[in-house]
Motif scaffolding. Structure first.
Motif, PDB file in Angstrom:
ATOM      1  N   ILE A  39       0.921  -1.287   0.154  1.00 34.65           N
ATOM      2  CA  ILE A  39       0.077  -0.034  -0.108  1.00 34.65           C
ATOM      3  C   ILE A  39       0.808   1.310  -0.008  1.00 34.65           C
ATOM      4  O   ILE A  39       1.635   1.337   0.837  1.00 34.65           O
ATOM      5  CB  ILE A  39      -0.969   0.100   1.248  1.00 34.65           C
ATOM      6  N   SER A  41       2.957   4.098  -3.113  1.00 36.78           N
ATOM      7  CA  SER A  41       3.981   3.723  -4.336  1.00 36.78           C
ATOM      8  C   SER A  41       4.932   4.792  -4.368  1.00 36.78           C
ATOM      9  O   SER A  41       5.470   5.310  -5.245  1.00 36.78           O
ATOM     10  CB  SER A  41       3.109   3.990  -5.708  1.00 36.78           C
ATOM     11  N   TYR A  43       9.098   5.665  -2.531  1.00 38.70           N
ATOM     12  CA  TYR A  43      10.283   4.917  -2.514  1.00 38.70           C
ATOM     13  C   TYR A  43      10.099   3.709  -1.565  1.00 38.70           C
ATOM     14  O   TYR A  43      10.799   2.596  -1.751  1.00 38.70           O
ATOM     15  CB  TYR A  43      11.425   5.861  -1.627  1.00 38.70           C
ATOM     16  N   GLY A  45       7.577   1.773  -0.787  1.00 42.15           N
ATOM     17  CA  GLY A  45       6.596   0.698  -1.407  1.00 42.15           C
ATOM     18  C   GLY A  45       7.337  -0.076  -2.449  1.00 42.15           C
ATOM     19  O   GLY A  45       7.476  -0.966  -2.757  1.00 42.15           O
ATOM     20  N   ASN A  75       9.858  16.139  -2.575  1.00 41.56           N
ATOM     21  CA  ASN A  75      10.876  16.420  -1.848  1.00 41.56           C
ATOM     22  C   ASN A  75      11.935  17.019  -2.387  1.00 41.56           C
ATOM     23  O   ASN A  75      11.770  17.540  -3.657  1.00 41.56           O
ATOM     24  CB  ASN A  75      11.510  15.309  -1.203  1.00 41.56           C
ATOM     25  N   GLY A  77      15.226  16.268  -2.592  1.00 42.98           N
ATOM     26  CA  GLY A  77      16.019  15.503  -3.318  1.00 42.98           C
ATOM     27  C   GLY A  77      17.382  15.552  -2.579  1.00 42.98           C
ATOM     28  O   GLY A  77      18.298  15.112  -3.091  1.00 42.98           O
ATOM     29  N   ASN A 242       3.535   6.227   4.950  1.00 46.69           N
ATOM     30  CA  ASN A 242       4.340   7.503   5.603  1.00 46.69           C
ATOM     31  C   ASN A 242       3.356   8.689   5.911  1.00 46.69           C
ATOM     32  O   ASN A 242       2.379   8.429   6.702  1.00 46.69           O
ATOM     33  CB  ASN A 242       5.456   7.876   4.672  1.00 46.69           C
ATOM     34  N   ILE A 263       7.907  24.387  -0.734  1.00 46.32           N
ATOM     35  CA  ILE A 263       9.103  24.524  -1.596  1.00 46.32           C
ATOM     36  C   ILE A 263       8.501  25.240  -2.875  1.00 46.32           C
ATOM     37  O   ILE A 263       7.717  25.092  -3.403  1.00 46.32           O
ATOM     38  CB  ILE A 263       9.589  23.191  -2.008  1.00 46.32           C
ATOM     39  N   TYR A 293      15.648  24.749   3.570  1.00 45.26           N
ATOM     40  CA  TYR A 293      16.584  23.682   2.920  1.00 45.26           C
ATOM     41  C   TYR A 293      16.576  24.423   1.552  1.00 45.26           C
ATOM     42  O   TYR A 293      15.515  24.589   0.867  1.00 45.26           O
ATOM     43  CB  TYR A 293      16.391  22.583   3.195  1.00 45.26           C
ATOM     44  N   GLY A 345       3.988  19.280   0.491  1.00 46.81           N
ATOM     45  CA  GLY A 345       4.025  17.701   0.901  1.00 46.81           C
ATOM     46  C   GLY A 345       4.103  17.698   2.187  1.00 46.81           C
ATOM     47  O   GLY A 345       4.476  18.577   3.070  1.00 46.81           O
ATOM     48  N   VAL A 374      14.826   9.977   1.772  1.00 49.23           N
ATOM     49  CA  VAL A 374      14.963   9.729   0.447  1.00 49.23           C
ATOM     50  C   VAL A 374      15.921   8.382   0.188  1.00 49.23           C
ATOM     51  O   VAL A 374      15.603   7.333  -0.134  1.00 49.23           O
ATOM     52  CB  VAL A 374      15.804  10.849  -0.457  1.00 49.23           C
ATOM     53  N   MET A 377      14.242   5.586   3.763  1.00 47.53           N
ATOM     54  CA  MET A 377      13.077   4.865   3.506  1.00 47.53           C
ATOM     55  C   MET A 377      13.121   3.732   2.191  1.00 47.53           C
ATOM     56  O   MET A 377      12.521   2.907   2.307  1.00 47.53           O
ATOM     57  CB  MET A 377      11.721   5.857   3.203  1.00 47.53           C
TER      58      MET A 377
END
Ligand SMILES: Cc1cc2nc3c(=O)[nH]c(=O)nc-3n(C[C@H](O)[C@H](O)[C@H](O)COP(=O)(O)OP(=O)(O)OC[C@H]3O[C@@H](n4cnc5c(N)ncnc54)[C@H](O)[C@@H]3O)c2cc1C
Length: 434
Positions: A39, A41, A43, A45, A75, A77, A242, A263, A293, A345, A374, A377
């Protein structure tokens, strides 16, 4: 495009990264049972699905939105193996041996990610750029220096940068020096995600999108998932949702604290002008509790600038306005540049500020990235698959089931209060109190 602090409907309210996103195609649920239903989709999963499928397991990924709808294509990155909890705090809570295992497993998730990218030829602009932690106050510089000594003792390469030398790393007068960590990198989040989707498809993973799991029950050793598209049966289930964990997964929802992060991406600028601001192209995080960031886009043509600019939901036009002002506070020379994308997000915090993986009533889960998922997970997804395959590898994180507190149902009503308190502490730390 958003210019001069005004708002414009022309600004894209989707992530800059989404031009490269593989959304997947709308498919019906398969009839019959599958070995494993994953459940989510993102990183987590996808990394679980990939390893399982390559071991010959029949895997179905069920996603509420389009592929990668959650944090994995939203995110910054930035790739690092750091945790929110420091090594000394880990030692205090869990003892030295376990603390070391947790610390190094998190660090080594970077190596896992690098290997995954290279073995699967994922074209996501990954490079070990390194990370620069910029001190927002003199006291924060001292804290960074103390941590540098601890990291040095653990064999992690860091370097302190005094304010007088800072321009080599970061051309901003806002900060009081900082610390470089070379064992960190950056990538294009949606291209990394799309590469994982491709690898999963090639390994035989099936995807069903726009298919929220609304309920789950276990009978006679088999799970039945009730979804927006009907029911599906599975021998094993992985929860990889998550910060987007929702009502149908209420036991898990009560254990994660979703917090919005925002962002912006600027219009295309002269790469030389941007490199003059971040000469080493490092990933930058500052030391404020309500941090900023930022980084250059992988093609070096835009500034990608993020922060927890509000602890209450606000529109992404409003967050664009605020982040643009924040960016100008860091880089006054960017005060006039336009913003083309603004998005948000959710990151998932936990009550002990650590990410978790484990199983509950036979359901495998990895949740609570605490803002840095990143690499970690991705690694956790791989660990969950190892667990299902019975490989006997044990994650150092697995001993510690994810916890909640009495009365918490998944609505983080207290976050605005804590956020304002943190803002006040950040203000107190600044010598000029500006
Ligand atoms: C703005 C932002 C900036 C970030 N920056 C960084 C960074 O620079 N570096 C870093 O390391 N980390 C960063 N993170 C964190 C990182 O993105 C996450 O840790 C990571 O993407 C988590 O991956 P995941 O697969 O666990 O979850 P997600 O990618 O969030 O995937 C969860 C999926 O589950 C789906 N889902 C939820 N409920 C259901 C349901 N009932 N049925 C079906 N599907 C469901 C969701 O739709 C979602 O697609 C950032 C996060 C955000 C939001």
């Amino acid at each position: 495009m958003l210019i001069d602090g005004g708002t414009s409907s022309a600004i894209s309210q989707s992530p800059y990264w989404w031009d490269a996103r593989d959304r997947g195609q709308d498919q019906p649920l398969p009839s019959g049972a599958v070995d494993v239903a994953v459940i989510g989709s993102g990183y987590t999963g996808l990394c679980a699905a990939l390893r399982l499928a390559r071991a010959g397991v029949q895997v179905l990924v069920v996603e509420a939105g389009e592929l990668g709808e959650g944090g994995s294509t939203r995110n910054g990155g930035m790739v690092s193996g750091t945790l929110k909890v420091s090594h000394p705090q880990l030692v205090k809570t869990y003892g030295k041996e376990r603390a070391d295992r947790i610390f190094f497993e998190a660090q080594n998730s970077v190596l896992f990610l690098e290997k995954l990218i290279s073995e699967n030829a994922i074209d996501c602009g990954y490079r070990r750029y390194g990370m620069y932690f910029a001190a927002y106050a003199p006291k924060h510089y001292d804290d960074l220096a103390r941590e540098a000594e601890q990291l040095d003792a653990l064999g992690v390469e860091t370097r302190m940068v005094a304010k007088a030398d800072q321009r080599r790393e970061l051309n901003s007068d806002l900060y009081f020096g900082g610390r470089v960590t070379t064992f960190a990198g950056g990538l294009h989040p949606a291209r990394y995600h799309a590469g994982l989707v491709r690898a999963c498809r090639e390994a035989g993973v099936r995807f069903v999108t726009r298919c929220r799991v609304e309920a789950m029950k276990k009978e006679a050793g088999q799970f039945t998932l009730t979804t927006a598209k009907g029911t599906v049966r599975a021998g094993r289930v992985v929860v990889a949702t998550n910060a987007y964990t929702d009502g149908g997964l209420s036991w898990f929802k009560r254990r994660v604290i979703p917090i919005g992060s925002y962002i912006i991406a600027t219009e295309e600028l002269d790469p030389g002008r941007l490199r003059a601001l971040i000469p080493g192209e490092r990933m930058i995080q500052d030391t404020k509790r309500n941090l900023y960031y930022y980084r250059l886009s992988p093609d070096g043509r835009r500034m990608i600038f993020g922060g927890r600019t509000s602890f209450r939901p606000i529109s992404v036009l409003e967050s664009a306005r605020r982040l643009r002002l924040s960016m100008a506070e860091v880089f006054p020379s960017l005060a006039d540049v336009g913003v083309t994308h603004s998005w948000t997000g959710n990151v998932a915090f936990t009550f002990d500020s650590l990410p978790h993986l484990g199983s509950h009533e036979g359901v495998h889960y990895a949740l609570g990235c605490c803002g840095q998922g990143v690499a970690l997970m991705s690694h956790f997804g791989n660990c969950l698959a190892g667990d299902i395959l019975g490989t006997g590898e044990e994650s150092a994180f697995a001993f510690n089931p994810i916890k909640t507190v009495p009365g918490y149902t998944g609505n983080p009503w207290f976050i605005p209060v804590i956020g304002e308190y943190y803002r006040f502490l950040d203000w107190l730390d600044r010598p000029s109190r500006s």
